[in-house]
Design a protein around this motif. Structure first.
Motif, mmCIF file in Angstrom:
data_model
loop_
_atom_site.group_PDB
_atom_site.id
_atom_site.type_symbol
_atom_site.label_atom_id
_atom_site.label_comp_id
_atom_site.label_asym_id
_atom_site.label_seq_id
_atom_site.Cartn_x
_atom_site.Cartn_y
_atom_site.Cartn_z
ATOM 1 N N ALA A 1 26.303 23.735 93.927
ATOM 2 C CA ALA A 1 25.381 24.866 93.814
ATOM 3 C C ALA A 1 25.041 25.400 95.198
ATOM 4 C CB ALA A 1 24.107 24.434 93.092
ATOM 5 N N VAL A 2 24.894 26.719 95.274
ATOM 6 C CA VAL A 2 24.487 27.342 96.537
ATOM 7 C C VAL A 2 23.251 28.187 96.258
ATOM 8 C CG1 VAL A 2 26.049 29.328 96.192
ATOM 9 C CG2 VAL A 2 25.204 28.782 98.482
ATOM 10 N N ARG A 3 22.274 28.088 97.133
ATOM 11 C CA ARG A 3 21.013 28.812 96.973
ATOM 12 C C ARG A 3 20.959 29.941 97.996
ATOM 13 N NH1 ARG A 3 16.056 27.808 94.536
ATOM 14 N NH2 ARG A 3 14.212 28.646 95.582
ATOM 15 N N VAL A 4 20.712 31.149 97.507
ATOM 16 C CA VAL A 4 20.665 32.334 98.364
ATOM 17 C C VAL A 4 19.430 33.145 97.999
ATOM 18 C CG1 VAL A 4 21.913 34.365 99.203
ATOM 19 C CG2 VAL A 4 23.195 32.394 98.343
ATOM 20 N N SER A 5 18.713 33.634 99.005
ATOM 21 C CA SER A 5 17.550 34.490 98.775
ATOM 22 C C SER A 5 17.862 35.907 99.219
ATOM 23 C CB SER A 5 16.332 33.963 99.546
ATOM 24 O OG SER A 5 15.915 32.705 99.046
ATOM 25 N N THR A 6 17.602 36.869 98.343
ATOM 26 C CA THR A 6 17.786 38.273 98.719
ATOM 27 C C THR A 6 16.616 38.722 99.582
ATOM 28 O OG1 THR A 6 16.728 38.892 96.633
ATOM 29 C CG2 THR A 6 19.133 38.867 96.678
ATOM 30 N N PRO A 7 16.835 39.636 100.529
ATOM 31 C CA PRO A 7 15.736 40.132 101.361
ATOM 32 C C PRO A 7 14.698 40.865 100.522
ATOM 33 C CG PRO A 7 17.885 40.741 102.277
ATOM 34 C CD PRO A 7 18.121 40.220 100.893
ATOM 35 N N ALA A 8 13.482 40.883 101.013
ATOM 36 C CA ALA A 8 12.417 41.605 100.323
ATOM 37 C C ALA A 8 12.710 43.094 100.344
ATOM 38 C CB ALA A 8 11.073 41.316 100.978
ATOM 39 N N GLY A 9 12.267 43.776 99.309
ATOM 40 C CA GLY A 9 12.466 45.220 99.217
ATOM 41 C C GLY A 9 11.749 45.742 98.003
ATOM 42 N N ALA A 10 11.905 47.011 97.753
ATOM 43 C CA ALA A 10 11.234 47.631 96.613
ATOM 44 C C ALA A 10 11.771 47.055 95.313
ATOM 45 C CB ALA A 10 11.436 49.141 96.632
ATOM 46 N N GLY A 11 10.889 46.845 94.359
ATOM 47 C CA GLY A 11 11.312 46.425 93.017
ATOM 48 C C GLY A 11 11.533 44.951 92.868
ATOM 49 N N GLY A 12 10.784 44.110 93.614
ATOM 50 C CA GLY A 12 10.964 42.679 93.519
ATOM 51 C C GLY A 12 10.823 42.123 92.119
ATOM 52 N N THR A 13 9.598 41.857 91.680
ATOM 53 C CA THR A 13 9.406 41.314 90.339
ATOM 54 C C THR A 13 8.751 42.309 89.403
ATOM 55 O OG1 THR A 13 7.265 40.373 90.986
ATOM 56 C CG2 THR A 13 9.203 38.953 91.220
ATOM 57 N N ALA A 14 8.434 43.496 89.902
ATOM 58 C CA ALA A 14 7.773 44.482 89.045
ATOM 59 C C ALA A 14 8.709 44.888 87.914
ATOM 60 C CB ALA A 14 7.383 45.704 89.869
ATOM 61 N N GLY A 15 8.140 45.081 86.746
ATOM 62 C CA GLY A 15 8.927 45.578 85.622
ATOM 63 C C GLY A 15 9.762 44.533 84.924
ATOM 64 N N THR A 16 9.570 43.238 85.223
ATOM 65 C CA THR A 16 10.382 42.209 84.571
ATOM 66 C C THR A 16 9.702 41.610 83.352
ATOM 67 O OG1 THR A 16 9.523 40.411 85.947
ATOM 68 C CG2 THR A 16 11.438 41.629 86.786
ATOM 69 N N ALA A 17 8.447 41.974 83.091
ATOM 70 C CA ALA A 17 7.740 41.443 81.926
ATOM 71 C C ALA A 17 7.990 42.319 80.702
ATOM 72 C CB ALA A 17 6.242 41.375 82.199
ATOM 73 N N PRO A 18 8.130 41.713 79.512
ATOM 74 C CA PRO A 18 8.187 42.522 78.293
ATOM 75 C C PRO A 18 6.922 43.364 78.171
ATOM 76 C CG PRO A 18 8.817 40.242 77.856
ATOM 77 C CD PRO A 18 8.263 40.269 79.239
ATOM 78 N N SER A 19 7.058 44.580 77.698
ATOM 79 C CA SER A 19 5.911 45.480 77.585
ATOM 80 C C SER A 19 5.519 45.669 76.127
ATOM 81 C CB SER A 19 6.241 46.837 78.220
ATOM 82 O OG SER A 19 7.342 47.444 77.551
ATOM 83 N N GLY A 20 4.334 46.237 75.933
ATOM 84 C CA GLY A 20 3.860 46.529 74.581
ATOM 85 C C GLY A 20 3.771 45.312 73.695
ATOM 86 N N PHE A 21 3.432 44.151 74.274
ATOM 87 C CA PHE A 21 3.411 42.906 73.496
ATOM 88 C C PHE A 21 2.254 42.915 72.504
ATOM 89 C CE2 PHE A 21 2.296 38.221 73.350
ATOM 90 C CZ PHE A 21 3.297 37.920 72.444
ATOM 91 N N ARG A 22 2.553 42.609 71.242
ATOM 92 C CA ARG A 22 1.553 42.551 70.176
ATOM 93 C C ARG A 22 1.688 41.228 69.431
ATOM 94 N NH1 ARG A 22 3.366 48.338 67.576
ATOM 95 N NH2 ARG A 22 3.002 49.644 69.435
ATOM 96 N N ALA A 23 0.563 40.743 68.915
ATOM 97 C CA ALA A 23 0.565 39.490 68.157
ATOM 98 C C ALA A 23 -0.485 39.571 67.058
ATOM 99 C CB ALA A 23 0.286 38.301 69.075
ATOM 100 N N THR A 24 -0.078 39.299 65.826
ATOM 101 C CA THR A 24 -0.989 39.239 64.684
ATOM 102 C C THR A 24 -0.643 37.990 63.880
ATOM 103 O OG1 THR A 24 0.513 40.593 63.329
ATOM 104 C CG2 THR A 24 -1.221 41.753 64.556
ATOM 105 N N ALA A 25 -1.487 37.670 62.895
ATOM 106 C CA ALA A 25 -1.244 36.500 62.049
ATOM 107 C C ALA A 25 -1.308 36.906 60.582
ATOM 108 C CB ALA A 25 -2.277 35.407 62.336
ATOM 109 N N HIS A 26 -0.525 36.223 59.760
ATOM 110 C CA HIS A 26 -0.615 36.441 58.316
ATOM 111 C C HIS A 26 -0.336 35.115 57.599
ATOM 112 C CE1 HIS A 26 3.822 36.484 58.311
ATOM 113 N NE2 HIS A 26 3.733 36.244 57.012
ATOM 114 N N ARG A 27 -0.776 35.056 56.337
ATOM 115 C CA ARG A 27 -0.538 33.856 55.532
ATOM 116 C C ARG A 27 0.597 34.121 54.562
ATOM 117 N NH1 ARG A 27 -4.769 30.832 51.378
ATOM 118 N NH2 ARG A 27 -3.633 28.833 51.244
ATOM 119 N N ALA A 28 1.575 33.235 54.533
ATOM 120 C CA ALA A 28 2.731 33.382 53.656
ATOM 121 C C ALA A 28 2.410 32.820 52.275
ATOM 122 C CB ALA A 28 3.945 32.673 54.255
ATOM 123 N N ALA A 29 3.324 33.069 51.330
ATOM 124 C CA ALA A 29 3.134 32.615 49.951
ATOM 125 C C ALA A 29 3.069 31.096 49.849
ATOM 126 C CB ALA A 29 4.256 33.158 49.072
#
Length: 315
Positions: free
Chosen positions: A202-230
């Motif tokens: 294995a080889v480990r490499v780090s990319t240089p810092a710049g615009a767009g690092g970790t921004a925008g990597t999370a899922p958006s519009g996340f919703r959670a509800t609960a219901h009871r099944a039969a």
């Protein structure tokens, strides 16, 4: 204890329309390399279009062999004949259903079959890497050996295969990475019988810092509800939109009450638009749960977590 899992998909569909806008252009940078005696790996560059590309169509000769999500830029074409030459093209279809012109024709010849080949190649050695600007890494390795012939090399980031090159190459440029991010790469050799070598060092490499690092990597519009099944069990219903990253997201990790409870892997083509997933955390009423999820990105790393939601069963 989880008492069941269920999966649902809600795909956003765009209606066709003719408003005078141009269809997407022809994909550039198309390459085709034999992956084994029965497969060819086709790759291409992303096409910029408005509205965005929804699907790439991959053709073998005049026959379409696959529809690939617009966020993906590679495909393994399988079930081919050994020692046979094939011609491939790629076309982009936008969100309104308009099909662009074909790419240039690229040719690849599958390796000859080796009936007696029962041995995997040796692992590649001396893997090295260096950053190439903020979104790319240059990798190189020493050639693997095989009792027949090495047909291709597969590059992995973590446990995800992200790139392939022909067996005659011992270096490649990995693009579509994130700035300011540490990556760990390994390389495996493949022969004509589809045997994979052990991973090289294995080889480990780090990319240089710049615009767009970790921004925008999370899922958006996340919703959670609960219901009871039969059956009396309580289910959590989750839905979200995949992060807008370069490539296709096929895996999510779901975290419940501070612990990772399951890894969701799409068995086929991941959905476009909003996705949904359902699972059962238990049968007890009035239990409050905290839930969030994150995506394994096309570069093999985990993205940021979505917003956390709180859900109470039976309320």
């Amino acid at each position: 204890m989880l008492c069941g899992l269920a999966l649902a998909v809600s795909c956003g569909c765009s209606a066709g329309g003719g408003n005078g806008e141009r269809p997407p252009g022809a994909p550039a940078g198309v390459t085709a390399r034999a992956g084994s005696a029965t497969s060819v790996h086709v790759m291409w560059n992303a096409v910029t279009a408005d509205p965005p590309v929804g699907v790439y169509e991959v053709y073998r000769g005049t026959a379409k062999v696959a529809d690939v999500p617009g966020t993906a830029h590679m495909l393994d074409v399988v079930r081919l004949a050994p020692a046979t030459s094939y011609v491939f093209t790629v076309r982009a279809r936008d969100g309104r259903g308009r099909l662009g012109p074909p790419s240039r024709r690229v040719r690849a010849t599958t390796a000859a079959a080796s009936v007696a080949d029962t041995s995997a190649p040796a692992q590649p050695g001396r893997v090295t890497g260096r950053p190439a600007k903020s979104r790319a890494v240059q990798l190189s390795w020493s050639a693997s050996t095989d009792d027949r012939k090495v047909v291709s090399y597969d590059v992995y980031q973590g446990g995800a295969r992200i790139h392939s090159v022909g067996g005659g190459r011992t270096a490649t440029l990995i693009t579509g990475l994130r700035p300011g991010t540490a990556y760990t790469f390994t390389v495996r050799a493949r022969d004509a019988a589809d045997h994979l070598s052990p991973a090289g060092p294995a080889v480990r490499v780090s990319t240089p810092a710049g615009a767009g690092g970790t921004a925008g990597t999370a899922p958006s519009g996340f919703r959670a509800t609960a219901h009871r099944a039969a059956d009396g069990a309580y289910y959590l219903d989750l839905s979200w939109v995949a992060p807008p990253v370069d490539g296709v997201v096929t895996e999510y990790g779901i975290r419940l009450d501070g612990s990772t409870v399951t890894s969701l892997v799409w068995g086929g083509t991941p959905p476009r638009g909003r996705a949904a997933y359902r699972f059962c955390p238990g049968r007890e009423k009035g239990v409050t749960h905290r839930v969030r999820l994150r995506a394994r990105l096309p570069d093999g790393t985990w993205g940021a977590y979505s917003a956390e939601r709180t859900v109470t069963t039976g309320v």
